[in-house]
Motif scaffolding. Structure first.
Motif, PDB file in Angstrom:
ATOM      1  N   VAL A 181       0.840  -1.210   0.000  1.00 33.69           N
ATOM      2  CA  VAL A 181       0.000   0.000   0.000  1.00 33.69           C
ATOM      3  C   VAL A 181       0.866   1.247   0.000  1.00 33.69           C
ATOM      4  CG1 VAL A 181      -1.620   1.322   1.413  1.00 33.69           C
ATOM      5  CG2 VAL A 181      -2.028  -1.081   1.005  1.00 33.69           C
ATOM      6  N   ALA A 182       1.947   1.257   0.765  1.00 35.16           N
ATOM      7  CA  ALA A 182       2.838   2.422   0.794  1.00 35.16           C
ATOM      8  C   ALA A 182       3.506   2.640  -0.556  1.00 35.16           C
ATOM      9  CB  ALA A 182       3.889   2.242   1.893  1.00 35.16           C
ATOM     10  N   ILE A 183       3.942   1.562  -1.196  1.00 37.22           N
ATOM     11  CA  ILE A 183       4.601   1.691  -2.505  1.00 37.22           C
ATOM     12  C   ILE A 183       3.630   2.184  -3.564  1.00 37.22           C
ATOM     13  CG2 ILE A 183       5.632   0.345  -4.381  1.00 37.22           C
ATOM     14  CD1 ILE A 183       7.023  -1.310  -2.200  1.00 37.22           C
ATOM     15  N   PHE A 184       2.417   1.614  -3.594  1.00 32.95           N
ATOM     16  CA  PHE A 184       1.446   2.063  -4.598  1.00 32.95           C
ATOM     17  C   PHE A 184       0.924   3.468  -4.299  1.00 32.95           C
ATOM     18  CE2 PHE A 184       1.083  -2.513  -5.633  1.00 32.95           C
ATOM     19  CZ  PHE A 184       1.344  -2.400  -6.988  1.00 32.95           C
ATOM     20  N   SER A 185       0.861   3.853  -3.032  1.00 31.40           N
ATOM     21  CA  SER A 185       0.470   5.230  -2.702  1.00 31.40           C
ATOM     22  C   SER A 185       1.514   6.224  -3.193  1.00 31.40           C
ATOM     23  CB  SER A 185       0.273   5.380  -1.191  1.00 31.40           C
ATOM     24  OG  SER A 185      -0.748   4.563  -0.733  1.00 31.40           O
ATOM     25  N   ALA A 186       2.779   5.891  -2.986  1.00 31.52           N
ATOM     26  CA  ALA A 186       3.846   6.767  -3.475  1.00 31.52           C
ATOM     27  C   ALA A 186       3.850   6.819  -5.008  1.00 31.52           C
ATOM     28  CB  ALA A 186       5.201   6.274  -2.958  1.00 31.52           C
TER      29      ALA A 186
ATOM     30  N   LEU B 174       0.734  11.907 -10.226  1.00 32.97           N
ATOM     31  CA  LEU B 174      -0.127  13.087 -10.303  1.00 32.97           C
ATOM     32  C   LEU B 174       0.579  14.257 -10.975  1.00 32.97           C
ATOM     33  CD1 LEU B 174      -1.959  13.035  -6.865  1.00 32.97           C
ATOM     34  CD2 LEU B 174      -2.892  12.512  -9.104  1.00 32.97           C
ATOM     35  N   ARG B 175       1.878  14.167 -11.104  1.00 36.11           N
ATOM     36  CA  ARG B 175       2.652  15.199 -11.802  1.00 36.11           C
ATOM     37  C   ARG B 175       3.040  14.673 -13.171  1.00 36.11           C
ATOM     38  NH1 ARG B 175       7.381  17.306  -8.493  1.00 36.11           N
ATOM     39  NH2 ARG B 175       8.339  15.813  -9.867  1.00 36.11           N
ATOM     40  N   PRO B 176       2.167  14.769 -14.178  1.00 41.69           N
ATOM     41  CA  PRO B 176       2.429  14.103 -15.462  1.00 41.69           C
ATOM     42  C   PRO B 176       3.523  14.760 -16.298  1.00 41.69           C
ATOM     43  CG  PRO B 176       0.418  15.361 -15.608  1.00 41.69           C
ATOM     44  CD  PRO B 176       0.882  15.444 -14.173  1.00 41.69           C
ATOM     45  N   TYR B 177       3.784  16.040 -16.121  1.00 44.19           N
ATOM     46  CA  TYR B 177       4.717  16.726 -17.008  1.00 44.19           C
ATOM     47  C   TYR B 177       6.124  16.801 -16.431  1.00 44.19           C
ATOM     48  CZ  TYR B 177       0.416  17.996 -19.258  1.00 44.19           C
ATOM     49  OH  TYR B 177      -0.796  17.948 -19.875  1.00 44.19           O
ATOM     50  N   ASN B 178       6.295  16.396 -15.186  1.00 46.74           N
ATOM     51  CA  ASN B 178       7.605  16.435 -14.560  1.00 46.74           C
ATOM     52  C   ASN B 178       8.066  15.009 -14.339  1.00 46.74           C
ATOM     53  OD1 ASN B 178       9.904  17.129 -13.256  1.00 46.74           O
ATOM     54  ND2 ASN B 178       8.924  18.250 -11.603  1.00 46.74           N
ATOM     55  N   ASN B 179       9.082  14.567 -15.074  1.00 42.79           N
ATOM     56  CA  ASN B 179       9.555  13.191 -14.992  1.00 42.79           C
ATOM     57  C   ASN B 179      10.601  12.977 -13.915  1.00 42.79           C
ATOM     58  OD1 ASN B 179       7.882  12.385 -17.045  1.00 42.79           O
ATOM     59  ND2 ASN B 179       9.378  12.856 -18.622  1.00 42.79           N
ATOM     60  N   GLN B 180      11.005  14.033 -13.217  1.00 45.79           N
ATOM     61  CA  GLN B 180      11.994  13.868 -12.163  1.00 45.79           C
ATOM     62  C   GLN B 180      11.332  13.242 -10.939  1.00 45.79           C
ATOM     63  OE1 GLN B 180      13.402  17.809 -11.541  1.00 45.79           O
ATOM     64  NE2 GLN B 180      14.759  17.771 -13.310  1.00 45.79           N
ATOM     65  N   PRO B 181      11.995  12.260 -10.333  1.00 44.05           N
ATOM     66  CA  PRO B 181      11.408  11.636  -9.137  1.00 44.05           C
ATOM     67  C   PRO B 181      11.425  12.597  -7.941  1.00 44.05           C
ATOM     68  CG  PRO B 181      13.596  10.771  -9.545  1.00 44.05           C
ATOM     69  CD  PRO B 181      13.258  11.655 -10.717  1.00 44.05           C
ATOM     70  N   ILE B 182      10.467  12.427  -7.072  1.00 43.25           N
ATOM     71  CA  ILE B 182      10.390  13.238  -5.864  1.00 43.25           C
ATOM     72  C   ILE B 182      11.272  12.570  -4.811  1.00 43.25           C
ATOM     73  CG2 ILE B 182       8.853  14.168  -4.102  1.00 43.25           C
ATOM     74  CD1 ILE B 182       6.583  13.845  -6.140  1.00 43.25           C
ATOM     75  N   PRO B 183      12.269  13.265  -4.301  1.00 43.53           N
ATOM     76  CA  PRO B 183      13.138  12.628  -3.319  1.00 43.53           C
ATOM     77  C   PRO B 183      12.379  12.315  -2.029  1.00 43.53           C
ATOM     78  CG  PRO B 183      13.945  14.819  -3.911  1.00 43.53           C
ATOM     79  CD  PRO B 183      12.673  14.601  -4.628  1.00 43.53           C
ATOM     80  N   ALA B 184      12.603  11.149  -1.498  1.00 38.27           N
ATOM     81  CA  ALA B 184      12.057  10.679  -0.220  1.00 38.27           C
ATOM     82  C   ALA B 184      10.538  10.592  -0.200  1.00 38.27           C
ATOM     83  CB  ALA B 184      12.554  11.547   0.922  1.00 38.27           C
ATOM     84  N   LEU B 185       9.905  10.458  -1.357  1.00 36.26           N
ATOM     85  CA  LEU B 185       8.450  10.352  -1.385  1.00 36.26           C
ATOM     86  C   LEU B 185       7.976   9.064  -0.734  1.00 36.26           C
ATOM     87  CD1 LEU B 185       5.708  11.430  -2.351  1.00 36.26           C
ATOM     88  CD2 LEU B 185       6.076  10.155  -4.443  1.00 36.26           C
ATOM     89  N   LEU B 186       8.662   7.957  -0.990  1.00 34.87           N
ATOM     90  CA  LEU B 186       8.282   6.692  -0.378  1.00 34.87           C
ATOM     91  C   LEU B 186       8.456   6.742   1.130  1.00 34.87           C
ATOM     92  CD1 LEU B 186       7.280   3.831  -0.790  1.00 34.87           C
ATOM     93  CD2 LEU B 186       9.644   3.119  -1.127  1.00 34.87           C
ATOM     94  N   LEU B 187       9.501   7.397   1.602  1.00 34.86           N
ATOM     95  CA  LEU B 187       9.722   7.527   3.042  1.00 34.86           C
ATOM     96  C   LEU B 187       8.628   8.363   3.698  1.00 34.86           C
ATOM     97  CD1 LEU B 187      11.592   7.115   5.520  1.00 34.86           C
ATOM     98  CD2 LEU B 187      12.702   9.246   4.860  1.00 34.86           C
ATOM     99  N   ILE B 188       8.275   9.462   3.076  1.00 33.38           N
ATOM    100  CA  ILE B 188       7.230  10.334   3.640  1.00 33.38           C
ATOM    101  C   ILE B 188       5.885   9.624   3.634  1.00 33.38           C
ATOM    102  CG2 ILE B 188       5.953  12.470   3.229  1.00 33.38           C
ATOM    103  CD1 ILE B 188       8.590  13.645   2.164  1.00 33.38           C
ATOM    104  N   THR B 189       5.567   8.925   2.554  1.00 37.99           N
ATOM    105  CA  THR B 189       4.309   8.190   2.485  1.00 37.99           C
ATOM    106  C   THR B 189       4.262   7.087   3.531  1.00 37.99           C
ATOM    107  OG1 THR B 189       4.256   8.619   0.116  1.00 37.99           O
ATOM    108  CG2 THR B 189       2.788   6.925   0.938  1.00 37.99           C
ATOM    109  N   SER B 190       5.350   6.374   3.700  1.00 35.94           N
ATOM    110  CA  SER B 190       5.397   5.306   4.702  1.00 35.94           C
ATOM    111  C   SER B 190       5.241   5.856   6.106  1.00 35.94           C
ATOM    112  CB  SER B 190       6.711   4.542   4.599  1.00 35.94           C
ATOM    113  OG  SER B 190       6.852   3.983   3.341  1.00 35.94           O
ATOM    114  N   LEU B 191       5.901   6.961   6.397  1.00 37.37           N
ATOM    115  CA  LEU B 191       5.777   7.552   7.725  1.00 37.37           C
ATOM    116  C   LEU B 191       4.355   8.045   7.999  1.00 37.37           C
ATOM    117  CD1 LEU B 191       9.130   9.497   8.087  1.00 37.37           C
ATOM    118  CD2 LEU B 191       8.433   7.414   9.260  1.00 37.37           C
ATOM    119  N   LEU B 192       3.740   8.658   6.995  1.00 35.47           N
ATOM    120  CA  LEU B 192       2.363   9.120   7.180  1.00 35.47           C
ATOM    121  C   LEU B 192       1.402   7.955   7.392  1.00 35.47           C
ATOM    122  CD1 LEU B 192       2.066  12.021   4.606  1.00 35.47           C
ATOM    123  CD2 LEU B 192       2.024  12.187   7.082  1.00 35.47           C
ATOM    124  N   LEU B 193       1.619   6.867   6.677  1.00 33.31           N
ATOM    125  CA  LEU B 193       0.764   5.704   6.864  1.00 33.31           C
ATOM    126  C   LEU B 193       0.986   5.043   8.216  1.00 33.31           C
ATOM    127  CD1 LEU B 193       0.810   4.033   3.359  1.00 33.31           C
ATOM    128  CD2 LEU B 193      -1.142   5.024   4.500  1.00 33.31           C
TER     129      LEU B 193
END
Length: 123
Positions: free
Chosen positions: A11-16, A22-41
């Motif tokens: 669930v954390a991986i698919f949420s991230a 949701l950002r279709p025009y920016n192909n750069q990855p968001i740093p620490a997005l998986l970490l932030i999503t996991s912590l919030l969950l």
């Protein structure tokens, strides 16, 4: 207990993945997005109730719902037939898991169709 943790990790991986798409025009990855999503969950109390107690249907329902939203967003962005069928598949399986799943799987597409009919939504 190990299966519960695996479902929560999925669930954390698919949420991230959903948030990054949701950002279709920016192909750069968001740093620490998986970490932030996991912590919030993990700090939300409903996660502990749903994943680490004996409530089996809520865990499966949450997993199917995030798979449904990822497949639906993929269908909206790429309009492929495989993502359409996977959206239908995850939605239909999710509807039979629990009776309140109608709110998760039926109401959002109906609202999107209603907004499209009244020209309140682009695309």
């Amino acid at each position: 207990m190990l299966i519960n943790a695996a479902e929560l990790l999925a669930v954390a991986i698919f949420s991230a993945k959903f948030v990054s798409r949701l950002r279709p025009y920016n192909n750069q990855p968001i740093p620490a997005l998986l970490l932030i999503t996991s912590l919030l969950l993990l700090i939300h109390p409903a996660t502990g109730t749903a994943f680490f107690q004996v409530i089996y249907c809520e865990r499966i329902l949450i997993l199917l719902w995030i798979l449904f939203t990822c497949a639906y967003l993929n269908y909206q962005q790429h309009n492929t037939q495989s993502s359409f069928y996977s959206t239908i598949l995850f939605g239909l399986i999710g509807l039979f898991i629990k009776d309140t799943a109608i709110l998760l799987f039926i109401v959002p597409p109906v609202m999107i169709m209603a907004f499209g009919i009244f020209n309140r939504m682009q695309g």
